[in-house]
Design an enzyme around this catalytic site. Sequence first.
Site, short mmCIF file in Angstrom:
data_model
loop_
_atom_site.label_atom_id
_atom_site.label_comp_id
_atom_site.label_asym_id
_atom_site.label_seq_id
_atom_site.Cartn_x
_atom_site.Cartn_y
_atom_site.Cartn_z
N ASP A 18 -13.61 14.18 22.00
CA ASP A 18 -13.38 13.20 23.08
C ASP A 18 -11.90 13.24 23.47
O ASP A 18 -11.02 13.13 22.61
CB ASP A 18 -13.75 11.80 22.53
N TYR A 23 -7.91 10.07 31.83
CA TYR A 23 -7.31 10.05 33.18
C TYR A 23 -5.79 9.93 33.07
O TYR A 23 -5.05 10.50 33.88
CB TYR A 23 -7.86 8.88 34.01
N GLU A 121 -15.93 14.44 27.36
CA GLU A 121 -16.39 14.62 25.98
C GLU A 121 -17.42 15.72 25.86
O GLU A 121 -18.22 15.93 26.78
CB GLU A 121 -16.92 13.31 25.39
N1 DCP Z 1 -13.35 5.61 33.07
C1 DCP Z 1 -13.59 4.94 34.26
N2 DCP Z 1 -14.16 3.71 34.25
C2 DCP Z 1 -14.49 3.12 33.09
C3 DCP Z 1 -14.28 3.80 31.88
C4 DCP Z 1 -13.69 5.06 31.90
O1 DCP Z 1 -13.28 5.47 35.33
N3 DCP Z 1 -15.03 1.94 33.09
C5 DCP Z 1 -12.70 6.94 33.12
C6 DCP Z 1 -11.26 6.85 32.77
C7 DCP Z 1 -11.17 7.39 31.39
C8 DCP Z 1 -12.32 8.36 31.33
O2 DCP Z 1 -13.31 7.82 32.18
O3 DCP Z 1 -9.93 8.03 31.13
C9 DCP Z 1 -12.88 8.54 29.95
O4 DCP Z 1 -13.29 7.27 29.45
P1 DCP Z 1 -13.24 6.91 27.93
O5 DCP Z 1 -14.14 5.77 27.73
O6 DCP Z 1 -13.45 8.13 27.09
O7 DCP Z 1 -11.78 6.36 27.67
P2 DCP Z 1 -10.42 7.11 27.66
O8 DCP Z 1 -10.56 8.58 27.57
O9 DCP Z 1 -9.58 6.60 28.77
O10 DCP Z 1 -9.76 6.56 26.32
P3 DCP Z 1 -10.13 6.86 24.81
O11 DCP Z 1 -8.95 7.58 24.26
O12 DCP Z 1 -10.29 5.52 24.19
O13 DCP Z 1 -11.38 7.69 24.78
#
Ligand code: DCP
Length: 718
Positions: A18, A23, A121
């Site tokens: 993951d 973003y 992921e």
């Molecule tokens: N995303 C989005 N809207 C959301 C959740 C996520 O647009 N409600 C987008 C932004 C994130 C990407 O999807 O960067 C991946 O989501 P993740 O849930 O995997 O979270 P992150 O990668 O940002 O953080 P983490 O390090 O906790 O996985």
Amino acid sequence: MPVARAESSDSRVIAHIDMDCFYVQVEQRKQPNLRGQPTAVVQYNSWKGGGLIAVSYEARRSGVKRSMRGTEAKQVCPEIQLVQVPVARGKADLGVYRNAGSEVVSILSRKGRCERASIDEVYLDLTESAETMLAELPLDRLESISEEALKSHVLGLDMDGDNAGESVRKWFLRSDADHRDKLLACGALIVAELRLQVLEEAEFTCSAGIAHNKMLAKLASGMNKPAQQTVVPFSSVKKLLEPLPIKKMKQLGGKLGTSLQVDLGVNTVGDLLHFSEEKLQEHYGINTGTWLWNIARGISGDEVESRLLPKSHGAGKTFPGPRALKTSASVEKWLNELCEELSERLLSDLEQNKRIAHTLTLHANAYKLNDLESVNKFPSKSCPLRYGTAKIQEDALNLFHAGLREYVGSNNIKTKGNKCHGWAITGLSISASKIVAIPSGTHSITKYFHNQVQTHTSEKQSNDIFTQDAAHLSSSGNGSYLRLHSMCPQINICAEDARNKHCMPSLNQDEDQNEDASFILKSLDEQHPSFSTVRQKQDGVTQDFLSLSSSGAENGLFLNQKGTKIDFPGEETEHGLKSKEQKGKSYKEKGTPSILRFFGSHGSCSFSNEDHNKMLDDNKASSSADSQVTVNSCSEVVKGKWPQENLLPETSTTLSSQDELSRTAWSYNSDEIDPVTLNELPIEIQAEVRAWLRPQKRANTMKKGSSIVDYFLPTKNS
Ligand code: DCP
């Protein structure tokens, strides 16, 4: 009655990888000065600074959360850098993130079967690589273990404070280790190496879980973030699962989880262990009962699918509050924008990956004016997909009207004059699914499609019959549309009618995709005489192409319309994924830099409740209401092989806006919806689609016999 279960003697090596605050990292790669800074990516919609959709770990440490809006984040962390999601056509443009995701996938897929589970992921099946590694170099003879691998968290291992690395080293080198543990150790070495390659070549950090199945690997990858990896040895599965709140398990966040709590008093996975398989079957049916019994013990037979490309494409936008769409004209305007984006993505998929989509689906969210509580959902509608922006727009609009008619009827909505229709649309999305590879002999056709779209505007304006016909050269109905077209002259009437938006998409659902090649060429001939020549030339070169292919030198040659051979674009990687230009530096040459150091000044993250909840939450939705939000978590929901009763609601075909020409039931399989696409839809729509797709009963894919079972519960029917 017990049913077949998954093998418990599972010695597969599965990794879930993951990307960390994905973003944000993409934006940091664009603007390196943001690295190490508290940063968040915000939605397109500046109300209150925009909703946060990705938050860097530095900002998280200052208390910034994804559910906040920009202004609130500024209050909590004044130095936070807010970066807006790129915008195109008045909505979020996720292309840059999608491409970055593909780049990472192309690196991660080097060592085993790779399944792209969402935009950021993947799952890897590393069993074969681990077995090979173990056979070639027994672990106890390993001379050096990379720094990154030594930083692994091994669940159940007594990590001796400052000497954690030493404990891990000993765990890797144990000569008396269980074979499964040895395989996991090899998996951990491979994943550490892959993560370093991702860092070196694509400049992203990622976290990983390494276990014997997908469910456990996914749980583990969120336990130590960012930029770390966690191994789940077989002996630690029970300890990992037992304390987990039942509602946090995948697919138990909804009604089934609630029923377990209310009806059986099951609040944690550990509580579930007290129920026999028969008891669970009594309550939930054979398949669901067995599935519950298995997951409580960490047993899951889910295979890693070989999939590097998305199974579908989608474009959507929400229209919250005062921005709700209340007229057909405003819906049409936005549908046109969404369809234009979808069409572009379909074209680039066709060009780069030689794939065509067969199904077009429209989802919408609506409410009855003056009645926000209106219960009836806006029905989703599907029809065969026809290529060409104008066709997609036209079909999407027809699908919308078909859905609207049902919605208006079921909600008893009365139109009050021309201006007030009594309904409001708060979300629209359009997706293309059932994507298949076109036979290699038809590669030249991609250029044809490409040209059609590039010249779409002028052709549309000139009302050129050729353009109209070209749109029929789509994959509609898996080829049947075109056969129909070439066989039935009346199809041309349809083409003419299309300009007046009364055209019906094909209803025929011929599944034989191999016929695409012939029907495309046949139709080219029959619809436009000038293509006869092209076709002859194409045939010649098609043979060249095929012989090149068979000799293993598939350079992706194809014809332009003049029959000239030119290079086929988009073949930069062996999997056809567009990859960033490789930097050409082996990570080995650079030693084993610390991913944590690269990431900045954070400390090692323990498995906090917050992270725990986040990683397990089926609905990672932020509360922000804006265009294009993306979540990861629904990937598992739609991946399962569910029985027929779990099809989406039957959908009708597109209807003429004036006459109800016909109405044909046309079922839509949930498997056709790609989790990656769902993740890209507006969150309100995701929730609705997920609700449709949630299985009532689980497919019975488990096999009988399980040593894990014996391990955890010697008397399985307690
Ligand atoms: N995303 C989005 N809207 C959301 C959740 C996520 O647009 N409600 C987008 C932004 C994130 C990407 O999807 O960067 C991946 O989501 P993740 O849930 O995997 O979270 P992150 O990668 O940002 O953080 P983490 O390090 O906790 O996985």
